[in-house]
Design a protein around this motif. Structure first.
Motif, PDB file in Angstrom:
ATOM      1  N   VAL A 134       0.858  -1.180   0.000  1.00  0.00           N
ATOM      2  CA  VAL A 134       0.000   0.000   0.000  1.00  0.00           C
ATOM      3  C   VAL A 134       0.899   1.236   0.000  1.00  0.00           C
ATOM      4  O   VAL A 134       1.774   1.356   0.865  1.00  0.00           O
ATOM      5  CB  VAL A 134      -0.926   0.023   1.240  1.00  0.00           C
ATOM      6  CG1 VAL A 134      -1.776   1.279   1.254  1.00  0.00           C
ATOM      7  CG2 VAL A 134      -1.792  -1.232   1.294  1.00  0.00           C
TER       8      VAL A 134
ATOM      9  N   VAL B 234      -4.239   7.207   0.536  1.00  0.00           N
ATOM     10  CA  VAL B 234      -3.711   6.044  -0.170  1.00  0.00           C
ATOM     11  C   VAL B 234      -3.686   6.402  -1.647  1.00  0.00           C
ATOM     12  O   VAL B 234      -4.711   6.768  -2.225  1.00  0.00           O
ATOM     13  CB  VAL B 234      -4.575   4.793   0.085  1.00  0.00           C
ATOM     14  CG1 VAL B 234      -4.113   3.630  -0.765  1.00  0.00           C
ATOM     15  CG2 VAL B 234      -4.549   4.423   1.562  1.00  0.00           C
TER      16      VAL B 234
ATOM     17  N   GLY C 234      -3.515   1.294  -3.631  1.00  0.00           N
ATOM     18  CA  GLY C 234      -3.908   0.350  -2.605  1.00  0.00           C
ATOM     19  C   GLY C 234      -3.793  -1.094  -3.035  1.00  0.00           C
ATOM     20  O   GLY C 234      -3.550  -1.403  -4.196  1.00  0.00           O
TER      21      GLY C 234
ATOM     22  N   ASP D 163      -5.605  -1.014   3.043  1.00  0.00           N
ATOM     23  CA  ASP D 163      -5.457   0.426   2.793  1.00  0.00           C
ATOM     24  C   ASP D 163      -5.832   1.232   4.038  1.00  0.00           C
ATOM     25  O   ASP D 163      -5.110   2.150   4.434  1.00  0.00           O
ATOM     26  CB  ASP D 163      -6.342   0.864   1.623  1.00  0.00           C
ATOM     27  CG  ASP D 163      -6.000   0.172   0.317  1.00  0.00           C
ATOM     28  OD1 ASP D 163      -4.961  -0.524   0.253  1.00  0.00           O
ATOM     29  OD2 ASP D 163      -6.789   0.328  -0.640  1.00  0.00           O
TER      30      ASP D 163
END
Length: 162
Positions: free
Chosen positions: A93, A110, A113, A119
């Motif tokens: 991530v 994020v 992801g 995430d």
């Protein structure tokens, strides 16, 4: 001669009063007179501080103790989501955030992801991070944008934490 003299007087009167002869087709009755605007010049010699977010600075922000300590913080505070663990979901991530002038973490998100649960956990850990040492540009603390990968891996060889 008298007629020429009186015509000359009338022309002189019209010219001196600013009256202009024109044909009706050249008169524009729809034109409105715009008020004159006074222009004020600004003094640009003193630049105002603009809240700019840098990506490259003279001195990058650092976590207290360095990046090894930051990754230690992440490994100690990251909780693998139980549902993702059960489904054996792994991945990397990428979290983007800004280290503010005071070292706090702001605008975390994020950018790439792996799974919604992974995430969310990566974002939580970054947002709860202790303050960093702010980045500097020209000797002043500035906002700096960083990207950090957080790897979720289920390694069966390591002993399980309880």
């Amino acid at each position: 001669m008298k007629l020429m003299y009186s015509s000359l007087v009338l022309v002189t009167i019209f010219i001196s009063t600013g009256f202009i002869f024109s044909t009706p087709s050249s008169i524009d009755f729809d034109t409105t007179i715009q008020p004159q605007t006074d222009f004020v010049l600004q003094d640009t010699s003193k630049e105002e501080e603009i809240e700019q977010i840098f990506t490259i600075v003279e001195q990058s922000p650092t976590y207290e103790g360095g990046m090894n300590e930051f990754y230690k913080y992440i490994s100690e505070n990251l909780v693998y989501p139980p549902n993702a663990k059960e489904k054996r979901i792994t991945g990397r991530v990428f979290v983007q955030f800004v280290v503010d002038k005071d070292g706090s973490i702001i605008d975390a998100k994020v950018v790439k992801g792996a799974d919604p649960e992974l995430d969310a956990e990566a974002l939580r850990v970054i947002q709860n991070s202790p303050k960093w040492i702010a980045g500097k540009q020209r000797g002043k603390n500035v906002k700096v944008r960083l990207n950090i990968p957080i790897i979720f891996n289920l390694d069966e060889d390591k002993p399980k934490r309880r």
